[in-house]
Design a protein around this motif. Structure first.
Motif, PDB file in Angstrom:
ATOM      1  N   GLY A  84       0.809  -1.209   0.000  1.00 54.68           N
ATOM      2  CA  GLY A  84       0.000   0.000   0.000  1.00 54.68           C
ATOM      3  C   GLY A  84       0.843   1.260   0.000  1.00 54.68           C
ATOM      4  O   GLY A  84       2.042   1.221   0.307  1.00 54.68           O
ATOM      5  N   VAL A  85       0.214   2.381  -0.326  1.00 57.01           N
ATOM      6  CA  VAL A  85       0.868   3.695  -0.315  1.00 57.01           C
ATOM      7  C   VAL A  85       0.676   4.291   1.067  1.00 57.01           C
ATOM      8  O   VAL A  85      -0.299   5.009   1.336  1.00 57.01           O
ATOM      9  N   CYS A  86       1.572   3.958   1.960  1.00 59.71           N
ATOM     10  CA  CYS A  86       1.492   4.426   3.337  1.00 59.71           C
ATOM     11  C   CYS A  86       2.802   4.066   4.024  1.00 59.71           C
ATOM     12  O   CYS A  86       3.727   3.561   3.385  1.00 59.71           O
ATOM     13  N   GLU A  87       2.878   4.313   5.320  1.00 63.99           N
ATOM     14  CA  GLU A  87       4.046   3.954   6.106  1.00 63.99           C
ATOM     15  C   GLU A  87       3.657   2.887   7.125  1.00 63.99           C
ATOM     16  O   GLU A  87       2.464   2.698   7.408  1.00 63.99           O
ATOM     17  N   PRO A  88       4.622   2.166   7.689  1.00 69.62           N
ATOM     18  CA  PRO A  88       4.281   1.104   8.634  1.00 69.62           C
ATOM     19  C   PRO A  88       3.374   1.539   9.774  1.00 69.62           C
ATOM     20  O   PRO A  88       2.505   0.782  10.201  1.00 69.62           O
ATOM     21  N   GLU A  89       3.551   2.749  10.272  1.00 66.41           N
ATOM     22  CA  GLU A  89       2.729   3.174  11.409  1.00 66.41           C
ATOM     23  C   GLU A  89       1.247   3.254  11.047  1.00 66.41           C
ATOM     24  O   GLU A  89       0.382   3.072  11.912  1.00 66.41           O
ATOM     25  N   ASP A  90       0.939   3.497   9.780  1.00 68.70           N
ATOM     26  CA  ASP A  90      -0.463   3.542   9.360  1.00 68.70           C
ATOM     27  C   ASP A  90      -1.090   2.152   9.379  1.00 68.70           C
ATOM     28  O   ASP A  90      -2.272   1.995   9.682  1.00 68.70           O
ATOM     29  N   VAL A  91      -0.290   1.150   9.065  1.00 67.00           N
ATOM     30  CA  VAL A  91      -0.761  -0.236   9.133  1.00 67.00           C
ATOM     31  C   VAL A  91      -0.973  -0.640  10.584  1.00 67.00           C
ATOM     32  O   VAL A  91      -1.983  -1.269  10.941  1.00 67.00           O
ATOM     33  N   VAL A  92      -0.034  -0.268  11.444  1.00 68.88           N
ATOM     34  CA  VAL A  92      -0.157  -0.583  12.871  1.00 68.88           C
ATOM     35  C   VAL A  92      -1.401   0.082  13.458  1.00 68.88           C
ATOM     36  O   VAL A  92      -2.167  -0.533  14.210  1.00 68.88           O
ATOM     37  N   ALA A  93      -1.620   1.351  13.121  1.00 74.46           N
ATOM     38  CA  ALA A  93      -2.784   2.070  13.632  1.00 74.46           C
ATOM     39  C   ALA A  93      -4.083   1.410  13.189  1.00 74.46           C
ATOM     40  O   ALA A  93      -5.063   1.375  13.946  1.00 74.46           O
TER      41      ALA A  93
END
Length: 338
Positions: free
Chosen positions: A178-187
């Protein structure tokens, strides 16, 4: 009393499959009052602050074979992985030290990489300024240690969550980007309240029993406890109690505590890949489902594991198509200051 009402009333509670009462999506209990942005944000920050020892998941173990190399980027770093004659995992820089040829296109011969451009052989011992990086194979996932990327105190091995015993487990690994950073997945994973609303095809009767409301919560109590029913076919579901925890800054583990498959885990690993051609970050969600059961019939499922794994991967990928939209939206709002 209708026949269905009678069936619901007399259905044995000890059975893992339970009938579901018909309910419209809009008739669910709203969860926005409980899904506190402050709670989710605080839990995410605590997760990101945990040490990783600079270890990153980059693939499923079974993707790395002895007959061909496996190429991947982690944090913009080009890597190549392969196995020697004994099946041991090795990971090294992805560029040949001679003229930069892609070692992901090399040939594996006698446990070493042979460059297709000029025949330079690079094995587990390295050479010509090129040497393998620390790596770890936990039997389900392959890890690499990148000290320059992690910038933490390195550790000898990654933190691997407790799983069902391998000889009695069934595992599958799905990967989506996805177009995001790891913290966005964690959140995303630390917001269990969205489950039945955002994924009604998979979850129902979802209730968050316990959440870490105190920002000073201890690590032992830093979890989300959830009662949820997994939908299985039309009108049937499997109720369980599960917990969500973060053993590291890029990992969220869901473990079933009570109900069918107690002890089974779903590990969600968020691995930064680097920037895409549009200059925005890409993150790989590498999710391992490791299922176990004491039921005698589970041995049959294990025996036909190769046939079941595609269905398990499809289920995880379907969920993450939606959840990546959530993570990507969060990244868009966060990166634009909204």
């Amino acid at each position: 009393m209708t026949a269905r009402d009678s069936l619901l009333r007399h259905w044995p509670r000890r059975w893992p499959l339970q009938p579901l009462r018909a309910q419209r999506w809009t008739e669910q209990e709203p969860t926005y009052r409980d899904a506190s942005p402050a709670v989710i944000e605080a839990a995410t920050k605590r997760a990101l602050a945990r040490p990783s020892g600079n270890w990153f998941v980059f693939a499923a173990s079974r993707e790395i074979r002895a007959d061909r190399p496996f190429g991947v980027h982690v944090g913009g770093i080009e890597l190549v992985a392969w196995r020697d004659l004994d099946g041991a995992l090795f990971v090294g820089p992805g560029a040949c030290p001679h003229l930069g040829a892609p070692m992901a296109q090399a040939k594996v011969e006698c446990g070493a990489l042979v460059c297709r451009w000029h025949g330079l052989t690079l094995g587990p011992e390295g050479g010509y300024g090129w040497k393998p990086l620390p790596s770890h194979d936990d039997g389900v996932l392959a890890w690499v240690r990148l000290d320059g990327l992690g910038k933490e105190e390195p550790s000898d091995a990654p933190v691997v969550s407790r799983r069902p015993a391998a000889e009695r487990a069934l595992d599958a690994v799905a990967t989506v980007v996805g177009v995001c950073e790891p913290e966005d997945v964690v959140a995303n994973r630390l917001d269990p309240w969205h489950g039945a609303w955002f994924h009604p095809y998979s979850f129902t009767r979802l209730r968050v029993v316990e959440a870490p409301r105190d920002i000073h919560v201890t690590e032992d109590g830093d979890r989300f406890l959830v009662d949820v029913t997994f939908r299985v076919g039309r009108g049937l579901g499997v109720p369980v109690r599960a917990e969500f925890t973060c053993p590291g800054p890029r990992t969220v583990v869901m473990r079933i505590l009570e109900g069918e498959g107690a002890g089974s885990v779903v590990e969600t690993h968020a691995t930064p890949l680097g920037q895409g051609g549009d200059g925005r970050p890409r993150t790989a969600v590498i999710e391992a489902t490791v299922a176990g059961s004491e039921r005698p019939g589970f041995a049959v499922a294990r025996a036909v594991a190769p046939a079941l794994r595609p269905a398990m991967r499809w289920t995880a990928t379907r969920l993450w198509r939606d959840d990546l939209a959530y993570a990507e939206r969060r990244y868009l709002l966060r990166s634009s200051g909204r």
